[in-house]
Design an enzyme around this catalytic site. Structure first.
Site, PDB file in Angstrom:
ATOM      1  CG  ASP A  88       6.096  12.122   7.654  1.00  0.00           C
ATOM      2  OD1 ASP A  88       7.077  12.678   7.114  1.00  0.00           O
ATOM      3  OD2 ASP A  88       6.226  11.352   8.628  1.00  0.00           O
ATOM      4  N   PRO A  89       5.085  15.312   6.475  1.00  0.00           N
ATOM      5  CG  PRO A  89       3.724  16.858   7.587  1.00  0.00           C
ATOM      6  CD  PRO A  89       3.923  15.377   7.366  1.00  0.00           C
TER       7      PRO A  89
END
Length: 141
Positions: free
Chosen positions: A19-20
């Site tokens: 994910d980010p």
């Protein structure tokens, strides 16, 4: 004491799995189980194509994962796949995922696959003959 069949594979955690924040999405752990199962099958001669050539497909009907620690982009994960013998017409595996650098346990899990006819998708209630032969060779009772 029964012989344990297991295999290990090391996988690089890829950018698209995170994910980010750089943390691996939980669903990818199931993919790592799949990678381990495929490597195990290829090593021991019971890969997906081995079953397919015998007229059998082996879908997953149950999968379970317990998360212990997070993996992050750029790390490597070791997938240990352990075959669990059973009398029923199915394949059972256990998994242990480890952070390659720290050797810390990341996740554990299990899966169950059943045998279906490739032509009709009918559930096979007995082990395919070639798998019975494989079990005699690799899993002495």
């Amino acid at each position: 004491m029964q012989k344990t069949l297991s295999g290990k594979i090391e996988i690089n955690v890829r950018f698209n799995e995170a994910d980010p924040l750089g943390i691996v999405w939980h669903g990818h752990y199931i993919r790592y189980f799949e990678d381990g199962r495929e490597a195990f099958g290829n090593e021991y001669g019971i890969g997906y194509l081995d079953f397919y050539r015998q007229g059998v497909i082996i879908p997953v009907v149950s999968i379970q994962c317990d998360f212990k620690r997070s993996l992050k982009y750029g790390e490597k994960v070791i997938v240990e796949t352990i075959y669990k013998p059973c009398e029923a017409a199915k394949l059972k595996f256990e998994y242990r995922l480890f952070n390659s650098a720290t050797n810390q346990l990341v996740a554990t899990g299990t899966s169950v696959q059943v045998f279906l006819s490739r032509e009709t998708s009918a559930l096979q209630l007995t082990n395919p003959p070639f798998f019975e032969e494989w079990k005699k060779k690799h899993v002495p009772i």
